[in-house]
Design a protein around this motif. Sequence first.
Motif, PDB file in Angstrom:
ATOM      1  N   VAL A   1       2.075   6.617 -16.394  1.00  0.00           N
ATOM      2  CA  VAL A   1       2.189   5.217 -16.091  1.00  0.00           C
ATOM      3  C   VAL A   1       2.306   4.910 -14.687  1.00  0.00           C
ATOM      4  N   LEU A   2       3.199   5.882 -14.095  1.00  0.00           N
ATOM      5  CA  LEU A   2       3.464   5.456 -12.562  1.00  0.00           C
ATOM      6  C   LEU A   2       1.980   5.977 -11.887  1.00  0.00           C
ATOM      7  N   VAL A   3       1.364   7.281 -12.148  1.00  0.00           N
ATOM      8  CA  VAL A   3      -0.062   7.521 -11.670  1.00  0.00           C
ATOM      9  C   VAL A   3      -0.760   6.382 -11.903  1.00  0.00           C
ATOM     10  N   ASN A   4      -1.037   5.896 -12.874  1.00  0.00           N
ATOM     11  CA  ASN A   4      -2.295   4.823 -13.084  1.00  0.00           C
ATOM     12  C   ASN A   4      -1.975   3.850 -12.262  1.00  0.00           C
ATOM     13  N   ASP A   5      -0.626   3.421 -11.852  1.00  0.00           N
ATOM     14  CA  ASP A   5      -0.530   2.093 -11.013  1.00  0.00           C
ATOM     15  C   ASP A   5      -0.535   2.784  -9.640  1.00  0.00           C
ATOM     16  N   TRP A   6       0.105   3.548  -9.240  1.00  0.00           N
ATOM     17  CA  TRP A   6       0.260   3.973  -7.823  1.00  0.00           C
ATOM     18  C   TRP A   6      -0.793   4.615  -7.113  1.00  0.00           C
ATOM     19  N   ALA A   7      -1.798   5.506  -8.151  1.00  0.00           N
ATOM     20  CA  ALA A   7      -2.766   6.024  -7.460  1.00  0.00           C
ATOM     21  C   ALA A   7      -4.029   5.640  -8.005  1.00  0.00           C
ATOM     22  N   SER A   8      -4.237   4.432  -8.485  1.00  0.00           N
ATOM     23  CA  SER A   8      -5.679   4.292  -8.796  1.00  0.00           C
ATOM     24  C   SER A   8      -6.028   3.120  -7.795  1.00  0.00           C
ATOM     25  N   GLU A   9      -7.321   3.374  -7.575  1.00  0.00           N
ATOM     26  CA  GLU A   9      -8.471   2.492  -6.801  1.00  0.00           C
ATOM     27  C   GLU A   9      -8.590   1.166  -7.602  1.00  0.00           C
ATOM     28  N   GLN A  10      -9.182   0.153  -6.887  1.00  0.00           N
ATOM     29  CA  GLN A  10      -9.500  -1.285  -7.543  1.00  0.00           C
ATOM     30  C   GLN A  10     -10.593  -0.901  -8.696  1.00  0.00           C
ATOM     31  N   ASP A  11     -11.286  -0.108  -8.808  1.00  0.00           N
ATOM     32  CA  ASP A  11     -12.030   0.162  -9.781  1.00  0.00           C
ATOM     33  C   ASP A  11     -11.688   1.219 -11.050  1.00  0.00           C
ATOM     34  N   GLY A  12     -10.489   1.640 -10.726  1.00  0.00           N
ATOM     35  CA  GLY A  12      -9.866   2.351 -11.667  1.00  0.00           C
ATOM     36  C   GLY A  12      -9.941   3.946 -11.447  1.00  0.00           C
ATOM     37  N   GLU A  13     -10.638   4.218 -10.344  1.00  0.00           N
ATOM     38  CA  GLU A  13     -10.825   5.841  -9.890  1.00  0.00           C
ATOM     39  C   GLU A  13      -9.221   5.994  -9.308  1.00  0.00           C
TER      40      GLU A  13
ATOM     41  N   ASN B   1      -7.063   7.943  -6.901  1.00  0.00           N
ATOM     42  CA  ASN B   1      -7.012   8.363  -5.412  1.00  0.00           C
ATOM     43  C   ASN B   1      -6.447   9.741  -5.405  1.00  0.00           C
ATOM     44  N   ASP B   2      -7.368  10.845  -5.230  1.00  0.00           N
ATOM     45  CA  ASP B   2      -6.923  12.108  -5.445  1.00  0.00           C
ATOM     46  C   ASP B   2      -5.992  12.686  -4.456  1.00  0.00           C
ATOM     47  N   ASP B   3      -5.584  11.844  -3.315  1.00  0.00           N
ATOM     48  CA  ASP B   3      -4.433  12.335  -2.262  1.00  0.00           C
ATOM     49  C   ASP B   3      -3.223  11.904  -2.882  1.00  0.00           C
ATOM     50  N   LYS B   4      -3.255  10.597  -3.373  1.00  0.00           N
ATOM     51  CA  LYS B   4      -1.840  10.209  -3.832  1.00  0.00           C
ATOM     52  C   LYS B   4      -1.404  10.823  -5.397  1.00  0.00           C
ATOM     53  N   HIS B   5      -2.725  11.129  -5.973  1.00  0.00           N
ATOM     54  CA  HIS B   5      -2.579  11.672  -7.462  1.00  0.00           C
ATOM     55  C   HIS B   5      -1.737  12.871  -7.183  1.00  0.00           C
ATOM     56  N   ARG B   6      -2.296  13.871  -6.288  1.00  0.00           N
ATOM     57  CA  ARG B   6      -1.583  15.079  -6.304  1.00  0.00           C
ATOM     58  C   ARG B   6      -0.373  14.952  -5.571  1.00  0.00           C
ATOM     59  N   ALA B   7      -0.054  13.948  -4.520  1.00  0.00           N
ATOM     60  CA  ALA B   7       1.227  13.707  -4.030  1.00  0.00           C
ATOM     61  C   ALA B   7       2.202  13.341  -5.093  1.00  0.00           C
ATOM     62  N   ILE B   8       2.039  12.650  -5.853  1.00  0.00           N
ATOM     63  CA  ILE B   8       2.945  12.239  -7.117  1.00  0.00           C
ATOM     64  C   ILE B   8       3.344  13.540  -7.829  1.00  0.00           C
ATOM     65  N   LEU B   9       2.202  14.112  -8.296  1.00  0.00           N
ATOM     66  CA  LEU B   9       2.512  15.426  -8.989  1.00  0.00           C
ATOM     67  C   LEU B   9       3.380  16.533  -8.239  1.00  0.00           C
ATOM     68  N   ALA B  10       3.009  16.646  -7.117  1.00  0.00           N
ATOM     69  CA  ALA B  10       3.580  17.550  -6.208  1.00  0.00           C
ATOM     70  C   ALA B  10       5.097  17.119  -5.942  1.00  0.00           C
TER      71      ALA B  10
ATOM     72  N   ASN C   1       0.861  -1.091  -0.018  1.00  0.00           N
ATOM     73  CA  ASN C   1      -0.161   0.016   0.022  1.00  0.00           C
ATOM     74  C   ASN C   1       0.988   1.133  -0.126  1.00  0.00           C
ATOM     75  N   VAL C   2       0.510   2.217  -0.786  1.00  0.00           N
ATOM     76  CA  VAL C   2       1.171   3.579  -1.060  1.00  0.00           C
ATOM     77  C   VAL C   2       0.795   4.430   0.054  1.00  0.00           C
ATOM     78  N   THR C   3       1.600   5.067   0.670  1.00  0.00           N
ATOM     79  CA  THR C   3       1.170   6.286   1.577  1.00  0.00           C
ATOM     80  C   THR C   3       1.407   7.470   0.454  1.00  0.00           C
TER      81      THR C   3
ATOM     82  N   PHE D   1       4.758  10.793  -2.931  1.00  0.00           N
ATOM     83  CA  PHE D   1       5.443  11.997  -3.231  1.00  0.00           C
ATOM     84  C   PHE D   1       6.967  11.780  -3.684  1.00  0.00           C
ATOM     85  N   SER D   2       7.581  10.739  -2.843  1.00  0.00           N
ATOM     86  CA  SER D   2       8.975  10.216  -3.082  1.00  0.00           C
ATOM     87  C   SER D   2       8.894   9.898  -4.504  1.00  0.00           C
ATOM     88  N   ALA D   3       7.996   8.848  -5.082  1.00  0.00           N
ATOM     89  CA  ALA D   3       7.990   8.378  -6.169  1.00  0.00           C
ATOM     90  C   ALA D   3       8.059   9.311  -7.333  1.00  0.00           C
TER      91      ALA D   3
END
Length: 325
Positions: free
Chosen positions: A235-247, A249-258, A123-125, A130-132
């Motif tokens: 590619v990174l975001v689609n794997d690291w920040a997607s829920e099971q239904d493909g939606e 995850n706003d927090d992880k998405h924003r963290a990766i971009l930040a 599970n990704v925090t 952010f680190s990724a």
Amino acid sequence: MAVYTVLEESDIASFIGRYGVGTLAGYQGIGDGIENTNYFVSTDVSQLASETSTADQRQFVLTVFEELERSDVEFYLNWLQVLNDGGLPVAAALVDSHGSSLQTVEGKPAALFPRASGGHLDNVTVEQAFSAGAVMAKMHLIAAQHSAQHDSPKNFAWVEDSIAKLLPLIDDADAQLLTDSWQQAMATLPQYELPSGIIHTDLFRDNALFDGDDVSCILDFYSAGNGRFGYDLAVLVNDWASEQDGELNDDKHRAILAGYDSVKARSQDEIKAWPLLMQLAAIRFWVSRLTTIHLPSLDHRPGALTQTKNPEQYKAILLKRQQLA
């Protein structure tokens, strides 16, 4: 067990003897590989006069490349060294006593790597996300400073060719969605000026090791090649920040971009093209998973152990990303 090239103790001892890393203390075939043969190798360094560590052993990974051409392996090893020299956390191949990092085992290219520390994430925090993002941005900064050229084996030309082969084999609704999505994406992409260079193309969670919140090593550059940096990030975001239904995850998405923007700010065109880039990344991995099922010969040599992953996951991700456009 995914060990295609079986090596005896004497073979491994002879191999590591070229590197001056101590005598062979133990080895074990790694059973979860897909395309390459890998062995964990430990050496006894207690007799090395230059060894300053208090540890009695050192750990390595011996890799025999089963499918890649020697010229491709040379590129990947050289690129790993470029990234290592740039301060990226990667496991660059060791150089032997003759100054070479590339060897030959039973007619196949082979190399010895330090065994990286850290563990995979279940599970990704937000902190790890952010680190990724930050590490990927650093990788892209290094790439932007080099003019290296190499075709990724899974580039857009491969996607288009694979789609043509898949269309008669999948149901009509999926064929229509795949065709329409790909054609629309490729028609829209040229309107954006997107920076490019050598990208990883496959930085899923299982290709990164972590020590706490920090990336300790990026793995598996064997699909690397020229491409758009924003696509690599998608590619990174689609794997690291997607829920099971493909939606998303706003927090992880924003963290990766930040994390990414904190190191390498995205251009205005990269930001505008972001939904499109995530769609392209989703199409690529939907196609890849479909080929594993319907066209396995495109991905793997006969008899190879494959990991069949559910293509429906990336179909769902594609549909969710199209809602963002």
